[in-house]
Design a protein around this motif. Structure first.
Motif, PDB file in Angstrom:
ATOM      1  N   ILE A 137       0.833  -1.203   0.000  1.00 46.89           N
ATOM      2  CA  ILE A 137       0.000   0.000   0.000  1.00 46.89           C
ATOM      3  C   ILE A 137       0.869   1.255   0.000  1.00 46.89           C
ATOM      4  CG2 ILE A 137      -1.631   1.356   1.364  1.00 46.89           C
ATOM      5  CD1 ILE A 137      -2.936  -1.252   2.245  1.00 46.89           C
ATOM      6  N   VAL A 138       1.905   1.264   0.835  1.00 54.77           N
ATOM      7  CA  VAL A 138       2.787   2.435   0.898  1.00 54.77           C
ATOM      8  C   VAL A 138       3.446   2.680  -0.453  1.00 54.77           C
ATOM      9  CG1 VAL A 138       4.978   3.259   1.861  1.00 54.77           C
ATOM     10  CG2 VAL A 138       3.198   2.363   3.383  1.00 54.77           C
ATOM     11  N   SER A 139       3.880   1.594  -1.094  1.00 56.54           N
ATOM     12  CA  SER A 139       4.521   1.734  -2.406  1.00 56.54           C
ATOM     13  C   SER A 139       3.548   2.306  -3.434  1.00 56.54           C
ATOM     14  CB  SER A 139       5.056   0.377  -2.864  1.00 56.54           C
ATOM     15  OG  SER A 139       5.730   0.490  -4.101  1.00 56.54           O
ATOM     16  N   GLU A 140       2.322   1.779  -3.427  1.00 58.52           N
ATOM     17  CA  GLU A 140       1.310   2.259  -4.378  1.00 58.52           C
ATOM     18  C   GLU A 140       0.953   3.719  -4.107  1.00 58.52           C
ATOM     19  OE1 GLU A 140      -1.965  -0.408  -4.107  1.00 58.52           O
ATOM     20  OE2 GLU A 140      -0.847  -2.139  -4.874  1.00 58.52           O
ATOM     21  N   MET A 141       0.874   4.100  -2.844  1.00 57.33           N
ATOM     22  CA  MET A 141       0.554   5.485  -2.516  1.00 57.33           C
ATOM     23  C   MET A 141       1.660   6.433  -2.968  1.00 57.33           C
ATOM     24  SD  MET A 141      -1.292   5.070   1.239  1.00 57.33           S
ATOM     25  CE  MET A 141      -1.660   6.828   1.383  1.00 57.33           C
ATOM     26  N   LEU A 142       2.885   6.000  -2.863  1.00 60.30           N
ATOM     27  CA  LEU A 142       3.978   6.832  -3.364  1.00 60.30           C
ATOM     28  C   LEU A 142       3.897   6.984  -4.875  1.00 60.30           C
ATOM     29  CD1 LEU A 142       6.992   5.593  -1.186  1.00 60.30           C
ATOM     30  CD2 LEU A 142       5.846   7.810  -1.060  1.00 60.30           C
ATOM     31  N   ASP A 143       3.563   5.890  -5.536  1.00 59.65           N
ATOM     32  CA  ASP A 143       3.417   5.954  -7.003  1.00 59.65           C
ATOM     33  C   ASP A 143       2.292   6.909  -7.411  1.00 59.65           C
ATOM     34  OD1 ASP A 143       5.473   4.141  -7.257  1.00 59.65           O
ATOM     35  OD2 ASP A 143       4.159   2.399  -7.505  1.00 59.65           O
ATOM     36  N   ARG A 144       1.274   7.036  -6.541  1.00 59.48           N
ATOM     37  CA  ARG A 144       0.155   7.940  -6.824  1.00 59.48           C
ATOM     38  C   ARG A 144       0.477   9.395  -6.450  1.00 59.48           C
ATOM     39  NH1 ARG A 144      -5.044   4.750  -4.157  1.00 59.48           N
ATOM     40  NH2 ARG A 144      -4.760   2.736  -5.195  1.00 59.48           N
ATOM     41  N   GLY A 145       1.650   9.618  -5.909  1.00 56.78           N
ATOM     42  CA  GLY A 145       2.026  10.963  -5.506  1.00 56.78           C
ATOM     43  C   GLY A 145       1.549  11.371  -4.131  1.00 56.78           C
ATOM     44  N   GLN A 146       1.149  10.372  -3.296  1.00 64.59           N
ATOM     45  CA  GLN A 146       0.625  10.683  -1.960  1.00 64.59           C
ATOM     46  C   GLN A 146       1.742  10.674  -0.914  1.00 64.59           C
ATOM     47  OE1 GLN A 146      -2.441   7.506  -2.436  1.00 64.59           O
ATOM     48  NE2 GLN A 146      -3.882   9.100  -1.777  1.00 64.59           N
ATOM     49  N   LYS A 147       2.776  11.415  -1.209  1.00 62.76           N
ATOM     50  CA  LYS A 147       3.968  11.457  -0.361  1.00 62.76           C
ATOM     51  C   LYS A 147       3.647  11.957   1.046  1.00 62.76           C
ATOM     52  CE  LYS A 147       8.221  14.174   0.087  1.00 62.76           C
ATOM     53  NZ  LYS A 147       9.122  15.144  -0.578  1.00 62.76           N
ATOM     54  N   GLU A 254      13.937  -3.700  -0.359  1.00 60.29           N
ATOM     55  CA  GLU A 254      14.993  -2.793  -0.793  1.00 60.29           C
ATOM     56  C   GLU A 254      14.471  -1.746  -1.781  1.00 60.29           C
ATOM     57  OE1 GLU A 254      18.741  -1.403  -0.169  1.00 60.29           O
ATOM     58  OE2 GLU A 254      17.812  -3.149   0.774  1.00 60.29           O
ATOM     59  N   THR A 255      13.570  -2.169  -2.676  1.00 59.06           N
ATOM     60  CA  THR A 255      13.015  -1.222  -3.646  1.00 59.06           C
ATOM     61  C   THR A 255      12.218  -0.131  -2.944  1.00 59.06           C
ATOM     62  OG1 THR A 255      12.881  -2.945  -5.350  1.00 59.06           O
ATOM     63  CG2 THR A 255      11.525  -0.977  -5.659  1.00 59.06           C
ATOM     64  N   LEU A 256      11.380  -0.527  -1.972  1.00 63.46           N
ATOM     65  CA  LEU A 256      10.603   0.452  -1.215  1.00 63.46           C
ATOM     66  C   LEU A 256      11.517   1.329  -0.367  1.00 63.46           C
ATOM     67  CD1 LEU A 256       7.985   1.709  -0.265  1.00 63.46           C
ATOM     68  CD2 LEU A 256       7.724  -0.184   1.370  1.00 63.46           C
ATOM     69  N   LYS A 257      12.537   0.738   0.222  1.00 64.01           N
ATOM     70  CA  LYS A 257      13.491   1.505   1.026  1.00 64.01           C
ATOM     71  C   LYS A 257      14.099   2.630   0.188  1.00 64.01           C
ATOM     72  CE  LYS A 257      17.701   0.911   3.829  1.00 64.01           C
ATOM     73  NZ  LYS A 257      18.685  -0.079   4.354  1.00 64.01           N
ATOM     74  N   ASN A 258      14.495   2.313  -1.043  1.00 62.83           N
ATOM     75  CA  ASN A 258      15.070   3.323  -1.926  1.00 62.83           C
ATOM     76  C   ASN A 258      14.033   4.366  -2.329  1.00 62.83           C
ATOM     77  OD1 ASN A 258      17.549   2.022  -1.837  1.00 62.83           O
ATOM     78  ND2 ASN A 258      17.124   0.783  -3.659  1.00 62.83           N
ATOM     79  N   LYS A 259      12.802   3.909  -2.536  1.00 63.20           N
ATOM     80  CA  LYS A 259      11.727   4.827  -2.932  1.00 63.20           C
ATOM     81  C   LYS A 259      11.432   5.829  -1.802  1.00 63.20           C
ATOM     82  CE  LYS A 259       8.469   2.883  -5.330  1.00 63.20           C
ATOM     83  NZ  LYS A 259       7.223   2.164  -5.747  1.00 63.20           N
ATOM     84  N   LEU A 260      11.438   5.327  -0.574  1.00 58.75           N
ATOM     85  CA  LEU A 260      11.230   6.216   0.567  1.00 58.75           C
ATOM     86  C   LEU A 260      12.352   7.241   0.668  1.00 58.75           C
ATOM     87  CD1 LEU A 260      10.067   3.574   3.208  1.00 58.75           C
ATOM     88  CD2 LEU A 260       8.647   5.401   2.257  1.00 58.75           C
ATOM     89  N   ALA A 261      13.584   6.772   0.468  1.00 56.17           N
ATOM     90  CA  ALA A 261      14.729   7.684   0.522  1.00 56.17           C
ATOM     91  C   ALA A 261      14.633   8.760  -0.565  1.00 56.17           C
ATOM     92  CB  ALA A 261      16.022   6.895   0.391  1.00 56.17           C
ATOM     93  N   GLU A 262      14.209   8.359  -1.739  1.00 50.36           N
ATOM     94  CA  GLU A 262      14.071   9.322  -2.851  1.00 50.36           C
ATOM     95  C   GLU A 262      13.040  10.393  -2.526  1.00 50.36           C
ATOM     96  OE1 GLU A 262      13.027   6.839  -6.110  1.00 50.36           O
ATOM     97  OE2 GLU A 262      15.026   5.906  -6.251  1.00 50.36           O
TER      98      GLU A 262
END
Length: 571
Positions: A137-147, A254-262
């Motif tokens: 869910i967190v990954s999908e929300m980031l993809d939707r721009g819900q930072k 790891e992919t989500l970890k990097n996405k959060l960092a970005e």
């Protein structure tokens, strides 16, 4: 017997055995305590309102911990008026301060009711939310721009609930608005009565922080609290995040970890609230302050000190206050005696805004907790396990000196960005680091004349025999015990802990400090790695449950363990 449809898990005889034979009482101070009688009338009145506020905070902690806590507690309290069985179950509930929790000995959580289990996300997250679904869910929300919403979901001060196919974060000040308003009112009344100006000002800021959805208000309250040194009263609204097992799992991908960092998002575990009320003990505080003045010297001697900022220092200024406190009440997180009860605390933690923006920290030591010890059982344990030549160095006051060093150790080393990056291992590594700072730097207090060589030996023997001699194999939810097992195995590997010809444990006191420094360097290296994998490998390497550990645990269990704690309150 059923309470709200759930059977009490143990029969009455088993409950009675646990509560009478396996429970250690922590007796807090009463109104006839000399320190209380010596307070001004205004401060005595203030304390009554602070205790009332603390009891309300306990309800908040219960709601944070498990969705069934409040209803089951009320059910037990009602049934206990007529049933000794329910009364025994209520005692177990109060010891855990919840429907379930670890007790420090049993591998699995203790459950008061059949079918009500400890939840990895406690009640911070929906009960049916898995770590995998949270990551998705967190990954999908980031993809939707819900930072911004993801940032709130992964912050320390929110309750998270489902909102369709995504999640929604609700700030504590909104979720617990009614209780927070009542707590704020009690703090304001206490502020009216107290005659201490600094304490009055802090209570005002803390009351306002409960009423506003604004992290800056928590920051300002924390900053005022951290300055309290010469006040007669103690009130702490603690916010620590040891319970939440869910939030750190976002770093497992790891992919989500990097996405959060970005996106500049740091996942911080949820805070469980606690409340502490007490009276500052001047004599005990004076001893602690002797250790405080040497913190700047220790800061520059930390491994890799030039690669990170020491939160405790601002130039030459030491931003740390310290007090020894006689306790009137412990509620919320403090009263969740799941495997132990804290003897001291160093707050705010590094993840808090007040520290990150240059504010100070405060150590509070719990006199009644550290005095609640079974000395006769300690003596029998030493006779069974420790080299007789070392018995004279085992000393309860020396263990208190270690705790002072441990709490100071939390103020030294890498900041929260390094700690949080270790994910599920961050608390184990941080508690272990604080232990190792205390042990490695204790000889510096000999050089400074604070303690002598004989006392240094007492600190080492009392810590190793009193804390590293574990009663059961620890697990991830017991970070202090995991740290002690790491240290025990490290000392064995490097020859500091050994066995005599007749099987008693011996300690090489002459060479211990060099090994402690080596361990501290390795530990700081783990934090600086910002790698959960590095932390996992370090913990796995040094948490073997050896035959010697099994032998120690068997003796401890044979002598009788009291894994449950009963806090006895008189106010």
């Amino acid at each position: 017997m059923k309470i709200n449809g759930y059977d009490i898990k143990y029969d009455e005889a088993e409950l009675k055995n646990r509560m009478e034979n396996q429970t250690l009482e922590i007796r807090l101070i009463a109104p006839d305590f000399e320190g209380y009688k010596n307070l001004s009338e205004g401060n005595q009145k203030a304390l009554k309102h602070l205790v009332a506020a603390a009891r309300m905070i306990n309800d908040v902690a219960l709601m944070q911990d498990h969705p069934a806590n409040i209803s089951q507690k009320k059910g037990l309290e009602a049934a206990a008026t007529d049933s000794s069985y329910a009364a025994q179950a209520l005692q177990l509930f109060n010891a855990l301060n919840g429907v379930a929790g670890f007790n420090g000995v049993d591998k699995e959580p203790v459950e008061v009711f059949a079918g009500l289990h400890l939840l990895p996300g406690h009640n911070f997250y929906p009960a049916d939310l898995s770590p995998e679904e949270l990551r998705n869910i967190v990954s999908e929300m980031l993809d939707r721009g819900q930072k911004d919403e993801v940032q709130k979901i992964l912050s320390a001060r929110t309750m998270v609930r489902r909102n369709g196919d995504i999640l929604k974060a609700i700030d504590y000040t909104q979720y617990f608005a009614d209780i927070f308003a009542a707590v704020a009112n009690e703090l304001e009344v206490a502020a009216h009565y107290t005659d201490d100006a600094a304490f009055k000002e802090y209570l005002g800021w803390q009351a306002q922080a409960l009423l506003q959805n604004n992290p800056d208000m928590d920051m300002l309250a924390d900053r005022h609290w951290a300055l309290l040194q010469d006040t007669p009263l103690e009130f702490t609204l603690s916010r620590e995040n040891y319970d939440d097992e869910m939030t750190p799992t976002v770093y497992d991908d790891e992919t989500l970890k990097n996405k959060l960092a970005e996106n500049g998002i740091e996942a911080v575990s949820k805070d469980t609230l606690g409340a502490r009320v007490g009276i500052v003990n001047k004599a005990g505080t004076d001893l602690i302050l002797q250790f405080k003045k040497h913190l700047p010297e220790l800061a520059v001697k930390m491994p890799f000190a030039d690669t990170y900022r020491q939160n405790v220092l601002d130039g030459e200024e030491l931003k740390q206050t310290m007090v020894d406190v006689d306790l009137i009440d412990l509620q919320g997180d403090y009263a969740q005696c799941r495997g132990g009860i804290t003897t001291a605390q160093n707050l705010p933690n590094n993840d808090k805004l007040s520290v990150q923006t240059g504010g100070g920290r405060r150590n509070v030591y719990h006199r009644q907790v550290r005095m609640s010890v079974d000395r006769e059982k300690e003596r029998k344990m030493l006779e069974r396990l420790l080299d007789p030549a070392l018995h004279r160095y085992f000393d309860g006051e020396a263990d208190h000196l270690f705790v002072i060093g441990h709490e100071n150790g939390h103020s030294l080393g890498p900041d929260s960005s390094y700690q949080n990056a270790l994910g599920a291992y961050k608390h184990i590594i941080e508690e272990h680091k604080a232990d190792t700072v205390s042990l490695a730097f204790m000889p510096e207090y000999v050089k400074a004349g604070v303690i002598d060589e004989e006392t240094l030996k007492k600190v080492y023997v009392s810590y190793i025999a009193g804390r590293m001699f574990l009663a059961a194999r620890p697990h991830m939810m017991l970070p202090h015990r995991m740290g002690e097992l790491i240290q025990f195995n490290y000392l064995r590997k490097h020859g500091i802990i050994g066995e005599t010809a007749d099987g008693k444990i011996t300690i090489d006191l002459q060479n211990a400090v060099h090994v402690f420094h080596r361990l501290l360097e390795e530990t700081i290296g783990v934090q600086l790695s910002k790698s959960g994998e590095t932390a996992a490998a370090f913990v796995e390497q040094y948490t073997e449950w050896s035959l010697l550990s099994q032998k120690i645990a068997a003796v401890r269990q044979e002598l009788g363990i009291k894994p449950y704690k009963r806090i006895v309150r008189y106010f």
